[in-house]
Design a protein around this motif. Sequence first.
Motif, PDB file in Angstrom:
ATOM      1  N   CYS A  43       7.065  -8.069   7.536  1.00  0.00           N
ATOM      2  CA  CYS A  43       5.872  -8.682   6.946  1.00  0.00           C
ATOM      3  C   CYS A  43       4.610  -7.923   7.343  1.00  0.00           C
ATOM      4  O   CYS A  43       3.594  -7.960   6.619  1.00  0.00           O
ATOM      5  CB  CYS A  43       5.753 -10.145   7.388  1.00  0.00           C
ATOM      6  N   ILE A  44       4.662  -7.247   8.492  1.00  0.00           N
ATOM      7  CA  ILE A  44       3.535  -6.406   8.906  1.00  0.00           C
ATOM      8  C   ILE A  44       3.642  -5.026   8.259  1.00  0.00           C
ATOM      9  O   ILE A  44       2.671  -4.494   7.725  1.00  0.00           O
ATOM     10  CB  ILE A  44       3.496  -6.266  10.446  1.00  0.00           C
ATOM     11  N   LYS A  45       4.844  -4.465   8.275  1.00  0.00           N
ATOM     12  CA  LYS A  45       5.032  -3.115   7.740  1.00  0.00           C
ATOM     13  C   LYS A  45       4.718  -3.043   6.246  1.00  0.00           C
ATOM     14  O   LYS A  45       4.279  -2.007   5.750  1.00  0.00           O
ATOM     15  CB  LYS A  45       6.466  -2.662   7.991  1.00  0.00           C
ATOM     16  N   MET A  46       4.962  -4.149   5.516  1.00  0.00           N
ATOM     17  CA  MET A  46       4.754  -4.132   4.071  1.00  0.00           C
ATOM     18  C   MET A  46       3.294  -3.896   3.697  1.00  0.00           C
ATOM     19  O   MET A  46       2.983  -3.439   2.586  1.00  0.00           O
ATOM     20  CB  MET A  46       5.219  -5.457   3.455  1.00  0.00           C
ATOM     21  N   ILE A  47       2.378  -4.197   4.623  1.00  0.00           N
ATOM     22  CA  ILE A  47       0.956  -4.072   4.327  1.00  0.00           C
ATOM     23  C   ILE A  47       0.375  -2.766   4.882  1.00  0.00           C
ATOM     24  O   ILE A  47      -0.820  -2.472   4.699  1.00  0.00           O
ATOM     25  CB  ILE A  47       0.182  -5.295   4.909  1.00  0.00           C
ATOM     26  N   ILE A  48       1.193  -1.954   5.554  1.00  0.00           N
ATOM     27  CA  ILE A  48       0.695  -0.752   6.236  1.00  0.00           C
ATOM     28  C   ILE A  48       0.076   0.244   5.260  1.00  0.00           C
ATOM     29  O   ILE A  48      -1.002   0.801   5.522  1.00  0.00           O
ATOM     30  CB  ILE A  48       1.829  -0.076   7.038  1.00  0.00           C
ATOM     31  N   ILE A  49       0.740   0.509   4.128  1.00  0.00           N
ATOM     32  CA  ILE A  49       0.227   1.512   3.187  1.00  0.00           C
ATOM     33  C   ILE A  49      -1.153   1.115   2.645  1.00  0.00           C
ATOM     34  O   ILE A  49      -2.101   1.908   2.745  1.00  0.00           O
ATOM     35  CB  ILE A  49       1.227   1.749   2.029  1.00  0.00           C
ATOM     36  N   ASN A 132       2.286  15.237  -4.056  1.00  0.00           N
ATOM     37  CA  ASN A 132       2.076  15.666  -5.440  1.00  0.00           C
ATOM     38  C   ASN A 132       2.063  14.471  -6.385  1.00  0.00           C
ATOM     39  O   ASN A 132       1.932  14.611  -7.592  1.00  0.00           O
ATOM     40  CB  ASN A 132       3.158  16.670  -5.870  1.00  0.00           C
ATOM     41  N   ASN A 133       2.217  13.280  -5.810  1.00  0.00           N
ATOM     42  CA  ASN A 133       2.165  12.042  -6.587  1.00  0.00           C
ATOM     43  C   ASN A 133       1.802  10.917  -5.625  1.00  0.00           C
ATOM     44  O   ASN A 133       2.640  10.426  -4.889  1.00  0.00           O
ATOM     45  CB  ASN A 133       3.517  11.771  -7.255  1.00  0.00           C
ATOM     46  N   MET A 134       0.543  10.514  -5.634  1.00  0.00           N
ATOM     47  CA  MET A 134       0.112   9.552  -4.615  1.00  0.00           C
ATOM     48  C   MET A 134       0.807   8.206  -4.761  1.00  0.00           C
ATOM     49  O   MET A 134       1.099   7.546  -3.761  1.00  0.00           O
ATOM     50  CB  MET A 134      -1.409   9.378  -4.627  1.00  0.00           C
ATOM     51  N   PHE A 135       1.131   7.814  -5.989  1.00  0.00           N
ATOM     52  CA  PHE A 135       1.843   6.550  -6.155  1.00  0.00           C
ATOM     53  C   PHE A 135       3.281   6.655  -5.655  1.00  0.00           C
ATOM     54  O   PHE A 135       3.855   5.673  -5.171  1.00  0.00           O
ATOM     55  CB  PHE A 135       1.802   6.112  -7.620  1.00  0.00           C
ATOM     56  N   GLY A 136       3.852   7.853  -5.761  1.00  0.00           N
ATOM     57  CA  GLY A 136       5.175   8.088  -5.194  1.00  0.00           C
ATOM     58  C   GLY A 136       5.138   7.986  -3.683  1.00  0.00           C
ATOM     59  O   GLY A 136       6.053   7.427  -3.062  1.00  0.00           O
ATOM     60  N   ASN A 142       5.329   6.548   2.671  1.00  0.00           N
ATOM     61  CA  ASN A 142       4.988   7.739   3.447  1.00  0.00           C
ATOM     62  C   ASN A 142       3.565   7.587   4.006  1.00  0.00           C
ATOM     63  O   ASN A 142       2.572   7.838   3.313  1.00  0.00           O
ATOM     64  CB  ASN A 142       5.086   8.997   2.577  1.00  0.00           C
ATOM     65  N   VAL A 143       3.478   7.168   5.284  1.00  0.00           N
ATOM     66  CA  VAL A 143       2.177   6.847   5.883  1.00  0.00           C
ATOM     67  C   VAL A 143       1.322   8.093   6.069  1.00  0.00           C
ATOM     68  O   VAL A 143       0.109   8.063   5.819  1.00  0.00           O
ATOM     69  CB  VAL A 143       2.372   6.134   7.238  1.00  0.00           C
TER      70      VAL A 143
END
Length: 414
Positions: A43-49, A132-136, A142-143
């Motif tokens: 639940c914490i990691k999901m908000i990291i990006i 090469n793809n920020m949404f990717g 990828n932090v």
Amino acid sequence: MVKIIKNTTIMTLIAMVLGAIFGIVFGETMGQFKFIGTIWLDCIKMIIIPLVLCMMITAIADQEDAISLGRISIRTLIYYLITTVLAAIIGIAVALLIKPGLGVSLEGLTAVEIQNPDELTIQSIITGLFSNNMFGSFSSGNVIQTLVIAIFLGIAILKMNNKENKEVVLKWFRSINDMISLYITMIIKLAPIGVFFLMADTFGLYGLSIFTSVAGFIGTFWVGIILLMLIVYGGSLWIFAKMNIFTFLKKSTPVWMFTLASCSSSASVPVVIKSAKEAFNIPDRIAKFGLTLGSQINSGGSAILYPAVLIYISQLYGMTFDLGTFIQMVIVATLLCTASGGVPGGGIVLMLVIVETFGMPVEVVGIIAGFYRFIDMGTTTSNVLGDLVGTICVSKWEERTLAKVKTEEIVEQA
């Protein structure tokens, strides 16, 4: 009693102790309930990006100008680099003095299979920083790439000439930041529950097996962590902030309790930023920048681990190193710690990489990996506390610089 129950920090500490006791008493049975702690951590990691993206963008865009950003960036990077080098030297020194590998037999201990990444070179590490793809990058979690994207976007916003458009963009990111902060506050209140089950699983899995031949190496590593805290971080705090290391540890209790339980530098970002602003009065723009950046490039604890592993293996097999090799260890460990935030597998994989780099037997790494949780608790905690110390020092440094500039301006006007 009501005050204690409402105090998340005290309840988390109690949960850590109870979790360890339950793990030792009930053994691997507690592992069946690990999923509760995992859900809390997820639940914490999901908000990291989104947290890294929004915090770094606003931290950069909120700087007074590009000169201020450059000054803070350079000072932060210099601090992290110097302390990482010193940490690597401490790792070598404690391993040479304590000699954890002499007279040790690892027979009967099971090795863990480690997947070594293909073609892990300095070039591939640096290339891996850029997307090469920020949404990717966002969807893959990828932090480190997200951090680089945020830096570029933050600089672009900082340089926007149209103040109205700039404020519209910043207002959106600040609003998301506020929402993330409230979400994190909600999840952190559940920390005692998550920490209890994570600690119970750890001690249930290992129990008293930690007191084996690997205990000497783990003990040596923790001695290095303590020395890093007292000498390097304590010295930095005294020089820049006139603060005692024990005062710092007391004020940062929520941070190191969280890192001991979670073993995740990225997940600890919201916790340490909250502590930086509330317990140490660090300006928001510096706290967000220094701590978010540090979570990916500052690894003092890891810098102790890598050379210590090399010396431990050399003692097991009766090898000796010359001064040139020790210098190479410091350089390689520093490079790995500051440029490899995006390498999959983290510390275990990098431990394998540095052992292979120096042409040493890799089997021992597999055995150490079986007990890595006890090492990871130390690396994560020292890494995150190092980020906090560095941010405090840079903040005080910046404060003195601005005071000096203001004084000079007053003198000129007079």
